[in-house]
Design a protein around this motif. Structure first.
Motif, PDB file in Angstrom:
ATOM      1  N   SER A 122       0.828  -1.204   0.000  1.00  0.00           N
ATOM      2  CA  SER A 122       0.000   0.000   0.000  1.00  0.00           C
ATOM      3  C   SER A 122       0.864   1.255   0.000  1.00  0.00           C
ATOM      4  O   SER A 122       1.836   1.358   0.765  1.00  0.00           O
TER       5      SER A 122
ATOM      6  N   TRP B 277      -2.469  -5.284   1.399  1.00  0.00           N
ATOM      7  CA  TRP B 277      -3.045  -5.456   2.746  1.00  0.00           C
ATOM      8  C   TRP B 277      -3.378  -6.917   3.013  1.00  0.00           C
ATOM      9  O   TRP B 277      -4.331  -7.243   3.727  1.00  0.00           O
TER      10      TRP B 277
ATOM     11  N   ARG C  88      -8.563  -6.125   2.019  1.00  0.00           N
ATOM     12  CA  ARG C  88      -9.130  -4.802   1.773  1.00  0.00           C
ATOM     13  C   ARG C  88     -10.512  -4.883   1.129  1.00  0.00           C
ATOM     14  O   ARG C  88     -11.401  -4.083   1.423  1.00  0.00           O
TER      15      ARG C  88
ATOM     16  N   GLN D  99     -12.667  -1.010  -1.108  1.00  0.00           N
ATOM     17  CA  GLN D  99     -12.185  -1.308   0.242  1.00  0.00           C
ATOM     18  C   GLN D  99     -13.362  -1.644   1.163  1.00  0.00           C
ATOM     19  O   GLN D  99     -13.429  -1.206   2.315  1.00  0.00           O
TER      20      GLN D  99
ATOM     21  N   PHE E  62     -12.429  -3.281   4.508  1.00  0.00           N
ATOM     22  CA  PHE E  62     -11.906  -2.252   5.418  1.00  0.00           C
ATOM     23  C   PHE E  62     -13.045  -1.466   6.063  1.00  0.00           C
ATOM     24  O   PHE E  62     -13.058  -1.231   7.272  1.00  0.00           O
TER      25      PHE E  62
END
Length: 535
Positions: free
Chosen positions: A134, A168, A172, A403, A406
């Motif tokens: 990222s 990630w 994500r 995302q 997330f």
């Protein structure tokens, strides 16, 4: 930055050496000549290179230079695998230091002078950031080694570089494409460049298949070592959770995360695990690691299956012919085959609980990691901060997928939330209960299953088209050891055979996997074809 070496070397196999005295390493010119005598560097296993160093035929500098040249030839150019994000500019200096120790009479063991690659969510001291793929962590240069890296250095390893990964660690978005990160781009599968390398340890799996290092480090929460190892046709080992320290690794889940070796052979994985394993006073999960750790390369034998009871979990959509051939190999090796009934395992309930756990632990664990970074290094302190960064940089970070995971995780109440506590107890209890039922009631030593289906076409923006079974969930949620070994080709692409054992029985799993590997000889060398149909 990749440290370019305009030199491509070949290599030669070496007889095993068990010398009591330290052999004086040859000059780099002589070692390079020895490497050039037969076959390319990518044809040698870690253990063969270690034997060459031990018996005085090779040195670390020649080996390290050969891998840097290999990275330049197939990762930076040619097929451009995108498996390696960066190499350390001091790699050759590290190798020369190991050779100097040998000349002074010090030999640290089979990892002495051996170059390894490290997944880019594991901190390594030096000028390369730990980004998890990222751009939000592009400045994350902590200049500290994770304890597992410190242990590898103490064993003599050369830290060659960082591997690409699913950004990630693939948590994500539910619509992510495995192997893609904003920092490293899309990792390619060396068996067919348009096929996926799975994730999240995508670069580590691809790099091992393509022969870019002697060994690599991956991490797994659920399938992130075993799937990329399986689809790239290499060995991957997820240890018992708590055998290897997780400190200074960008986290998802303290209840499931672990690092593990990804290698060309089971013996290589055992050698690396021996160096990596051990207790860390700052990782509570490793409190018992020193009690259980040992020399995992000891007592590996082609006869290791004799007298073993091997339980078999046959999932839907397995390659029946390939799987049956693997079972026949296990039986021919002296194992008693026990068919297991997995129909009563409530996988849906386990999965629902696991997802709740991962969401809650991601939010809490990532904040803990970010807030403990050296002062002034990274402005982001919470998952919400990272979400905001991604929105502000959507053209690069969100160009292929969003995302949503997330955002769901950021809504979690915390680790004292009764819903989280219940989900953890339920998912872990069901997963460990199911496996222990087989180990105790059915009295099997190890369970086998097909690790994965063959690799799918990489389609950025369209998610992953997983095919075939996945053997990762039960051992991942339970925290039990899980090894995958190449089983052969299904539809022209690699699949793995999984070996799953009880908690802390890592050595038994490696013994079974080693014996199968030696009997089956199923690993296939990738041809770096543009597509599966390419000749």
């Amino acid at each position: 930055m990749k440290f370019k070496i305009a030199l491509i070397l070949s290599c030669v196999t070496f007889a095993s050496s068990a010398s009591a005295m330290v052999a004086t390493p040859p000059s780099t010119e002589v070692a390079t000549a020895n490497l050039a005598k037969a076959g390319p560097i990518e044809s040698l296993d870690l253990s063969q290179l270690a034997d060459g160093i031990d018996n005085g035929a090779l040195n670390s500098e020649a080996i390290t230079a050969a891998y840097l040249a290999r990275i330049a030839a197939v990762d930076d150019s040619g097929p451009m695998l995108n498996a390696v994000i960066a190499t350390f500019p001091d790699a050759i200096e590290q190798a020369r230091a190991m050779d100097a120790e040998l000349r002074a009479g010090t030999y640290r063991g089979p990892m002495h002078g051996i170059p390894v690659l490290v997944k880019d969510n594991v901190e390594v001291a030096g000028p390369i950031a730990t980004t998890v793929g990222s751009l939000a962590l592009a400045g994350n240069i902590t200049n500290r080694d994770a304890p597992l890296i410190a242990r590898l250095r103490a064993a003599g390893a050369v830290i060659l570089g960082k591997t690409n990964l699913s950004e990630w660690a693939n948590i994500r978005s539910d619509n992510s494409t495995s192997g893609w990160s904003a920092v490293g781009g899309l990792t390619k599968n060396p068996h067919a460049l348009d096929r996926n390398s799975c994730g999240s340890s995508s670069g580590s799996g691809s790099a091992m298949a393509a022969g870019l290092a002697a060994g690599s480090i991956g991490t797994e929460t659920d399938g992130s070592i075993t799937c990329p190892a399986g689809v790239n046709g290499v060995v991957g080992f997820k240890p018992t959770v708590g055998l290897v320290s997780r400190r200074y690794i960008v986290p998802i889940s303290h209840s499931q995360d672990t690092a593990g070796p990804m290698t060309r052979s089971v013996r290589d994985a055992a050698i690396m695990l021996t160096a990596m394993a051990g207790s860390d006073p700052q990782d509570a999960a490793t409190a018992d690691a020193d009690t259980w750790r040992g020399d995992y390369s000891k007592d590996l034998s082609v006869d290791g299956l004799k007298g073993m009871r091997i339980g078999v979990l046959r999932a839907p959509n397995v390659d029946a012919a390939l799987f049956d051939a693997a079972l026949a190999t296990l039986k021919a090796g002296g194992a008693e085959i026990v068919m297991l009934d997995g129909s009563k395992i409530d996988r849906q309930k386990i999965g629902q609980g696991e997802f709740k756990v991962l969401l809650a632990e991601l939010k809490a664990n990532l904040a803990t990691y970010l807030q403990a970074l050296p002062e002034g290094l990274i402005p982001h302190k919470t998952l919400a901060d990272v979400i905001a960064f991604n929105k502000a940089n959507a053209d690069t970070e969100l160009q292929h997928f969003g995302q949503d995971i997330f955002e769901a995780a950021d809504k979690e109440a915390g680790l004292d939330d009764p819903a989280y506590v219940q989900a953890l107890a339920t998912s872990r209890g069901l997963a460990s209960g199911a496996l222990n039922q087989f180990f105790v009631h059915d009295k099997v030593d190890v369970i086998v299953a097909q690790t994965n289906g063959p690799a799918w076409l990489s389609t950025l923006g369209k998610g992953d088209a997983f095919s075939g079974p996945s053997a990762s969930q039960l051992p991942a949620v339970a925290g039990f050891p899980h090894l995958t070994v190449p089983m052969g080709l299904s539809a022209g692409l690699p699949v793995g055979l999984s070996f799953i054992g009880p908690k802390w029985h890592d050595h038994a799993v490696l013994k079974a996997g080693y014996a199968y590997e030696q009997l089956s000889k199923a690993r296939v060398t990738p041809q770096l074809r543009p597509t599966l149909e390419s000749k």
